[in-house]
Design a protein around this motif. Structure first.
Motif, short mmCIF file in Angstrom:
data_model
loop_
_atom_site.label_atom_id
_atom_site.label_comp_id
_atom_site.label_asym_id
_atom_site.label_seq_id
_atom_site.Cartn_x
_atom_site.Cartn_y
_atom_site.Cartn_z
N GLN A 106 0.82 -1.20 0.00
CA GLN A 106 0.00 0.00 0.00
C GLN A 106 0.86 1.26 0.00
O GLN A 106 0.58 2.22 -0.74
CB GLN A 106 -0.94 -0.02 1.21
N ALA A 107 1.91 1.26 0.81
CA ALA A 107 2.79 2.42 0.88
C ALA A 107 3.56 2.60 -0.42
O ALA A 107 3.73 3.73 -0.90
CB ALA A 107 3.74 2.29 2.06
N PHE A 108 4.04 1.51 -0.99
CA PHE A 108 4.77 1.60 -2.25
C PHE A 108 3.86 2.07 -3.38
O PHE A 108 4.29 2.85 -4.25
CB PHE A 108 5.38 0.24 -2.61
N ALA A 109 2.63 1.59 -3.41
CA ALA A 109 1.69 2.02 -4.45
C ALA A 109 1.49 3.53 -4.41
O ALA A 109 1.40 4.19 -5.45
CB ALA A 109 0.36 1.29 -4.29
N LYS B 252 -5.87 -4.41 -4.83
CA LYS B 252 -6.21 -3.01 -5.07
C LYS B 252 -4.96 -2.14 -5.21
O LYS B 252 -5.00 -1.09 -5.86
CB LYS B 252 -7.08 -2.50 -3.92
N THR B 253 -3.84 -2.54 -4.61
CA THR B 253 -2.63 -1.73 -4.70
C THR B 253 -2.07 -1.69 -6.11
O THR B 253 -1.39 -0.73 -6.48
CB THR B 253 -1.53 -2.27 -3.76
N GLY B 254 -2.29 -2.74 -6.89
CA GLY B 254 -1.73 -2.81 -8.23
C GLY B 254 -0.26 -3.16 -8.26
O GLY B 254 0.36 -3.17 -9.33
N VAL B 255 0.34 -3.45 -7.10
CA VAL B 255 1.76 -3.79 -7.02
C VAL B 255 1.93 -5.30 -7.24
O VAL B 255 1.29 -6.10 -6.56
CB VAL B 255 2.35 -3.38 -5.66
N THR B 256 2.76 -5.66 -8.20
CA THR B 256 3.09 -7.06 -8.44
C THR B 256 4.17 -7.50 -7.45
O THR B 256 5.16 -6.78 -7.26
CB THR B 256 3.59 -7.27 -9.88
N THR C 124 0.04 -16.19 0.77
CA THR C 124 -0.68 -16.24 -0.49
C THR C 124 -2.12 -15.79 -0.32
O THR C 124 -2.70 -15.17 -1.23
CB THR C 124 -0.62 -17.65 -1.10
N ASP C 125 -2.73 -16.09 0.81
CA ASP C 125 -4.08 -15.59 1.07
C ASP C 125 -4.08 -14.07 1.13
O ASP C 125 -5.01 -13.42 0.63
CB ASP C 125 -4.62 -16.15 2.39
N MET C 126 -3.06 -13.49 1.72
CA MET C 126 -2.98 -12.03 1.77
C MET C 126 -2.82 -11.46 0.36
O MET C 126 -3.46 -10.47 0.00
CB MET C 126 -1.82 -11.59 2.66
N LEU C 127 -1.94 -12.06 -0.45
CA LEU C 127 -1.74 -11.56 -1.81
C LEU C 127 -3.01 -11.67 -2.65
O LEU C 127 -3.22 -10.87 -3.57
CB LEU C 127 -0.60 -12.32 -2.48
N ALA C 128 -3.84 -12.65 -2.32
CA ALA C 128 -5.10 -12.83 -3.06
C ALA C 128 -6.22 -11.92 -2.55
O ALA C 128 -7.29 -11.86 -3.16
CB ALA C 128 -5.54 -14.29 -2.98
N ALA D 129 5.65 -5.51 -17.81
CA ALA D 129 5.97 -4.52 -16.78
C ALA D 129 6.69 -3.31 -17.38
O ALA D 129 6.40 -2.16 -17.02
CB ALA D 129 6.81 -5.15 -15.68
N LEU D 130 7.61 -3.56 -18.29
CA LEU D 130 8.32 -2.45 -18.94
C LEU D 130 7.38 -1.61 -19.78
O LEU D 130 7.47 -0.37 -19.76
CB LEU D 130 9.46 -3.01 -19.80
N ASN D 131 6.48 -2.26 -20.52
CA ASN D 131 5.52 -1.51 -21.32
C ASN D 131 4.61 -0.66 -20.43
O ASN D 131 4.29 0.49 -20.76
CB ASN D 131 4.68 -2.47 -22.17
N THR D 132 4.20 -1.25 -19.31
CA THR D 132 3.37 -0.51 -18.37
C THR D 132 4.10 0.70 -17.82
O THR D 132 3.53 1.79 -17.69
CB THR D 132 2.92 -1.43 -17.22
N TYR D 133 5.36 0.50 -17.50
CA TYR D 133 6.15 1.62 -16.97
C TYR D 133 6.24 2.77 -17.98
O TYR D 133 6.04 3.94 -17.62
CB TYR D 133 7.55 1.15 -16.58
#
Length: 488
Positions: A194-197, A241-245, A231-235, A444-448
């Motif tokens: 969340q903070a990184f996003a 919602k953060t959008g961070v991979t 993995t439950d947290m990542l799901a 990821a590069l294209n998104t960036y």
């Protein structure tokens, strides 16, 4: 000028036209040249606050050198540890008095030091203490405000005299059993996402170990059960919602007596969980020679005969004295070097890394606070950057520095006068040298690039004033640049 610093002037029509035209060009070099011109002028005129605001919102690539166990801010640890309904039903006690219950001089050092304030244990461990020892501890959730602040400060470098010994030999021992709870780890991961996003990061490669977790009753938890918590947290919706991979590395504490045995185990574990685990990292103090790189060459060669290739990102060169640890680490098969500070003292290896496939993970704040560099001016980062050695800015143990990735970027710009091309190149290289699968890496590069062009377009339209306000500054950046925290 189209940006806004202390004035509210809009972009000139001519510059808006030229900038919009630049954005439509297919040539990235033309686009970068235009932004280089703008950024150079921006730096000359912008206040510290405006520069930080720009860097906060700047799209960033990946954080590749990230110890999850050291990436929690003090208030995060406390909040999660004192909420059993969130942390899996655990309760914690912390040592607030020293009564010398086992006699003065007994077990003062080592893995279970008796003279260490704010060493935190879970309730099952507390229940096994004798009556004298129990009097040394308080329930973490019932600390008064002064003691709670002292607990906060005990797990971050908040004083000028503290350095690497405090960090390596005290912080981890104070966190202690908090790091054996995967529910706390998973929530620390979410808070990082969340903070990184909020500051523009899109990829996080963090170190997560799951073979030392314990239940509230003090029993060893299976790695599978521990991993499922993550993995439950990542799901979860909050994480998505953060959008961070996010991808994981497994960390090997290199100087332990049975490190080779542990490496064999984690090779097998990572091989079975390649969807989430993308590599292995060797960590720990490099001035402890028991963890020297070539110790692991025989076992790695053995493992490479048994398993398909597994990525290696290994700490090397985080020492004061010249040595060939970086060269030896490349011999182990590392694709990325963590820190790489003393690479500059090994000319042959320095030459080898120019234009090469190896990236150095740069931790400016970590290296300064742990006294591996006398000051930022003596850091080899600009030499690496400007001799075409791939580099990326990373945060290391950011919770213990009380800093952000934006702080790393800000220090780099202020100390080394980065150009726009250099600034954005750091993000590109972090994604190019990530351990993502090739298709995911290209995505990821294209998104960036898309995010970066959108960001530049927003600047062309309404200037820096249109960007969201940066989050409240952390302790590190307020100490480094006090003007950033003096807001009218």
């Amino acid at each position: 000028m189209f940006y806004r610093c202390n004035s509210r002037r809009s972009a000139s029509p001519l510059f808006r036209f030229l900038f919009a035209a630049a954005l439509t060009l297919t040539s990235l070099s033309v686009f970068s040249a235009d932004m280089n011109t703008w950024f150079r002028e921006f730096k000359q005129n912008a206040s510290d606050q405006t520069l930080y605001k720009l860097l906060w919102s700047l799209p960033k690539g990946g954080d590749l050198h990230h110890h999850l166990s050291g990436a929690g801010f003090s208030e995060w640890w406390y909040d999660i540890a004192t909420r059993p309904e969130q942390n899996g039903g655990y309760r914690y006690y912390t040592k607030t008095r020293l009564l010398q219950c086992r006699g003065y001089g007994t077990n003062e050092y080592g893995p279970n030091p008796q003279n260490l304030l704010f060493r935190t244990i879970q309730a099952s461990t507390y229940a096994a203490l004798n009556d004298c020892e129990k009097q040394e501890y308080e329930l973490l959730s019932e600390l008064d405000e002064n003691t709670k602040l002292a607990w906060f400060n005990s797990i971050r470098l908040d004083k000028a005299h503290e350095g690497r010994n405090e960090f390596f030999e005290r912080h981890w021992q104070r966190l202690n059993e908090l790091n054996n709870n995967p529910h706390i780890g998973a929530h620390i991961l979410l808070k990082n996402m969340q903070a990184f996003a909020a500051e523009g990061l899109q990829y996080l490669e963090t170190q997560v170990n799951v073979d030392r977790s314990i239940t509230p009753e003090g029993e060893l938890m299976s790695p599978a059960a521990s991993l499922k918590v993550y993995t439950d947290m990542l799901a979860s919706e909050a994480a998505r919602k953060t959008g961070v991979t996010v991808r994981f590395q497994y960390a090997l504490l290199r100087f332990l007596p049975h490190a080779e045995k542990h490496l064999r185990w984690m090779y097998d574990f990572v091989d079975q969980h390649r969807d989430l685990y993308v590599g292995i990292n060797m960590v720990g103090r490099e001035d402890n020679d028991k963890g020297h790189p070539l110790r692991f060459l025989p076992v790695l060669r053995e493992l490479r005969r048994q398993y398909p290739a597994i990525n290696l990102a290994i700490h090397a060169g985080e020492v004061d004295e010249p040595n060939q640890h970086v060269k030896d680490t490349l011999l182990l098969g590392a694709q990325r070097i963590g820190h790489g500070l003393n690479t500059i003292t090994d000319p042959d290896t320095l030459l080898l890394m120019r234009h090469g496939p190896y990236l150095i993970e740069i931790n400016l704040i970590s290296n300064r606070l742990l006294d591996y560099t006398e000051d930022y001016a003596s850091h080899p980062f600009p030499e690496y950057l400007r001799t075409n050695i791939p580099v990326a800015l990373t945060t290391d143990d950011r919770g213990m520095w009380d800093s952000t990735l934006t702080d790393e970027y800000y220090v780099a710009v202020k100390e080394f006068n980065l150009s726009w091309q250099e600034l954005t190149g750091l993000a590109r290289q972090s994604l190019q040298h990530s351990f993502l699968a090739e298709d995911d890496k290209q995505t990821a590069l294209n998104t960036y690039e898309q995010r970066l062009r959108q960001f530049a377009g927003a600047l062309a339209g309404d200037g820096v004033s249109s960007l969201p306000q940066a989050a409240p500054k952390r302790r590190f950046i307020c100490d480094y640049q006090p003007t950033l925290c003096h807001q009218g």
